[in-house]
Design an enzyme around this catalytic site. Structure first.
Site, PDB file in Angstrom:
ATOM      1  N   CYS A   1      55.668  36.577  28.670  1.00  0.00           N
ATOM      2  CA  CYS A   1      54.083  35.202  27.814  1.00  0.00           C
ATOM      3  C   CYS A   1      55.141  34.905  26.544  1.00  0.00           C
ATOM      4  CB  CYS A   1      52.699  36.211  27.151  1.00  0.00           C
ATOM      5  SG  CYS A   1      51.671  35.445  26.830  1.00  0.00           S
TER       6      CYS A   1
ATOM      7  N   ASP B   1      42.766  24.273  36.829  1.00  0.00           N
ATOM      8  CA  ASP B   1      40.918  24.146  36.060  1.00  0.00           C
ATOM      9  C   ASP B   1      41.844  25.302  34.666  1.00  0.00           C
ATOM     10  OD1 ASP B   1      42.613  26.828  36.355  1.00  0.00           O
ATOM     11  OD2 ASP B   1      39.919  27.524  37.566  1.00  0.00           O
TER      12      ASP B   1
ATOM     13  N   GLU C   1      33.847  25.029  45.629  1.00  0.00           N
ATOM     14  CA  GLU C   1      35.177  24.087  44.422  1.00  0.00           C
ATOM     15  C   GLU C   1      33.544  23.164  43.645  1.00  0.00           C
ATOM     16  OE1 GLU C   1      37.495  25.058  42.436  1.00  0.00           O
ATOM     17  OE2 GLU C   1      37.800  25.997  43.777  1.00  0.00           O
TER      18      GLU C   1
ATOM     19  N   LEU D   1      21.155  23.990  39.374  1.00  0.00           N
ATOM     20  CA  LEU D   1      22.626  24.272  39.273  1.00  0.00           C
ATOM     21  C   LEU D   1      23.226  23.248  38.281  1.00  0.00           C
ATOM     22  CD1 LEU D   1      24.703  25.013  42.903  1.00  0.00           C
ATOM     23  CD2 LEU D   1      24.108  26.297  41.130  1.00  0.00           C
TER      24      LEU D   1
ATOM     25  N   CYS E   1      45.913  41.419  26.193  1.00  0.00           N
ATOM     26  CA  CYS E   1      47.174  41.946  26.683  1.00  0.00           C
ATOM     27  C   CYS E   1      47.784  42.784  26.850  1.00  0.00           C
ATOM     28  CB  CYS E   1      47.741  41.143  25.517  1.00  0.00           C
ATOM     29  SG  CYS E   1      47.458  38.892  24.828  1.00  0.00           S
TER      30      CYS E   1
ATOM     31  N   TYR F   1      42.433  18.004  39.980  1.00  0.00           N
ATOM     32  CA  TYR F   1      42.189  19.720  40.054  1.00  0.00           C
ATOM     33  C   TYR F   1      41.523  20.533  41.940  1.00  0.00           C
ATOM     34  CZ  TYR F   1      40.490  24.425  41.079  1.00  0.00           C
ATOM     35  OH  TYR F   1      40.100  25.295  41.263  1.00  0.00           O
TER      36      TYR F   1
ATOM     37  N   TRP G   1      34.126  33.360  48.922  1.00  0.00           N
ATOM     38  CA  TRP G   1      34.975  31.819  49.435  1.00  0.00           C
ATOM     39  C   TRP G   1      36.467  32.167  49.528  1.00  0.00           C
ATOM     40  CZ3 TRP G   1      31.465  31.496  45.176  1.00  0.00           C
ATOM     41  CH2 TRP G   1      31.515  32.271  44.019  1.00  0.00           C
TER      42      TRP G   1
ATOM     43  N   CYS H   1      42.876  36.518  30.954  1.00  0.00           N
ATOM     44  CA  CYS H   1      43.219  36.215  29.568  1.00  0.00           C
ATOM     45  C   CYS H   1      42.391  35.050  29.207  1.00  0.00           C
ATOM     46  CB  CYS H   1      44.900  35.260  30.204  1.00  0.00           C
ATOM     47  SG  CYS H   1      45.045  34.274  28.577  1.00  0.00           S
TER      48      CYS H   1
ATOM     49  N   CYS I   1      47.619  42.896  30.653  1.00  0.00           N
ATOM     50  CA  CYS I   1      48.230  41.700  30.921  1.00  0.00           C
ATOM     51  C   CYS I   1      49.480  41.748  32.104  1.00  0.00           C
ATOM     52  CB  CYS I   1      48.734  40.861  30.861  1.00  0.00           C
ATOM     53  SG  CYS I   1      49.212  39.043  31.135  1.00  0.00           S
TER      54      CYS I   1
END
Ligand code: SF4
Length: 343
Positions: free
Chosen positions: A224, A154, A53, A96, A215, A136, A40, A208, A218
């Site tokens: 952060c 989300d 989605e 699903l 971290c 969302y 997608w 995350c 990241c």
């Protein structure tokens, strides 16, 4: 650089535009190296993105991919989905779970055809009026399909933002949600908002993570503010899990199996083994477990001669069972006891 007031209600103070643009740049650079090549993200057709989605709500990426590909072959656009029979739509969704998503996607396709001539509007407010499309999904569609600079929060993005901002209020509270959407809106750039939202989401999925966030790897660790990332995000207390025992009938008569088509909101349009009003004495043929919302269900399956436990449901030919859209737990029971294909 002008200073951007990110929030004042939670005592977070001000963040500079430099801070915001650093995060934007670092996310984009990281995503160009580490973003996954998902179907997608290759097919930017608004219909295909809407399908993805809906499927990705509550379902893992790896599970969704084969369903997504099979769906687009059978229902390649809004028009083909809009005119399909609901039973066929549910059958293609089988496996699903959470079938309300399939019914809403079907209705959304019908609404797009009826109201917009089969073309999804780019405006997130209009997208948000379609059945089953929340804030969302509307933001995700506007951003991913039309590259509009709108936020989309989300679960993955919520976690990243809560940690970036060291947000100590529940993210599922009114104030927490307001804060997350505000932060997301402040961070989304006018330049390549699609990539930015993909990157935030991907960071939550790959780096995350809920447990053991990486971290050290990241890209935005310098920006952060989380001192104890594993403690975040904070959520409101969950409803306790309720254990439920259900009994159903498994009865074969003349190469037919008794089944019932559910009309309740949760299983509407799906076929299930007929439910019994009480759990009979004796040993069941087998047991199956499934869960919905905060319920954990033990389904006991009882056989016996025709009529011994009542004559619920209707008789369906064994050879036609594989064409029925069935609730997942019931499909597993039927497959186990008859060794039939269920897809
Ligand atoms: S530094 Fe750690 S907690 Fe902060 S955003 Fe990155 S992975 Fe998450």
């Amino acid at each position: 650089m002008p200073r951007i007031r990110v929030a004042s209600d939670a005592g977070r103070g001000e963040k500079t535009a430099v801070y915001v643009s650093k995060i934007q740049q670092k996310l984009r650079d990281w995503f160009s190296l580490h973003g996954r090549d998902l179907p997608w993200r290759r097919n930017l057709d608004p219909y295909a993105i809407l399908v993805s989605e809906f499927m990705l709500q509550q379902t893992q990426v790896a599970t969704v991919i084969p369903f997504y590909e099979r769906w687009l072959k059978r229902f390649p656009d809004f028009a083909s989905l809009a005119v399909a029979e609901e039973q066929e739509v549910l059958r293609f969704w089988q496996g699903l779970g959470y079938y309300a998503r399939a019914r809403n996607l079907h209705r959304a396709a019908q609404a797009v055809c009826a109201e917009y001539g089969g073309v999804l509007p780019a405006d997130e407010v209009l997208i948000g009026r379609l059945p089953g499309v929340g804030r969302y999904t509307a933001g995700a569609l506007a951003s991913f399909a039309f590259n509009r600079a709108v936020p989309a929060v989300d679960a993955n993005i919520a976690r990243v933002l809560a940690r970036l901002d060291d947000l100590r209020i529940p993210i599922d509270s009114v104030a927490g949600l307001r804060r997350l959407w505000q932060l997301a809106a402040e961070l989304v750039p006018n330049d390549s908002p699609r990539l930015h939202n993909w990157a935030l989401m991907e960071l939550g999925a790959l780096v995350c993570t809920p447990r053991n966030p990486k971290c050290h790897a990241c890209p935005v660790r310098g920006e952060c503010q989380a001192s104890e990332p594993e403690e975040l995000p904070v959520k409101k207390a969950r409803r306790p899990v309720v254990d439920v025992v259900e009994a159903c009938l498994f009865q074969i008569e003349n190469h037919h199996l008794r089944m019932e088509r559910s009309s309740g909101a949760r299983w509407s349009g799906l076929w299930r083994l007929p439910r019994l009003d009480a759990v009979p004495e004796g040993t069941p043929l087998c047991e199956e477990r499934y869960a919905f919302t905060h319920h954990r269900v033990l389904l006991k399956v009882f056989g016996g001669p025709p009529g011994s436990l009542g004559e619920k449901g209707e008789l369906v030919e064994l050879s036609a069972l594989h064409r029925l859209p069935m609730a997942a737990a019931d499909a597993r029971v039927v497959k186990r006891l008859l060794d039939l294909p269920t897809g």
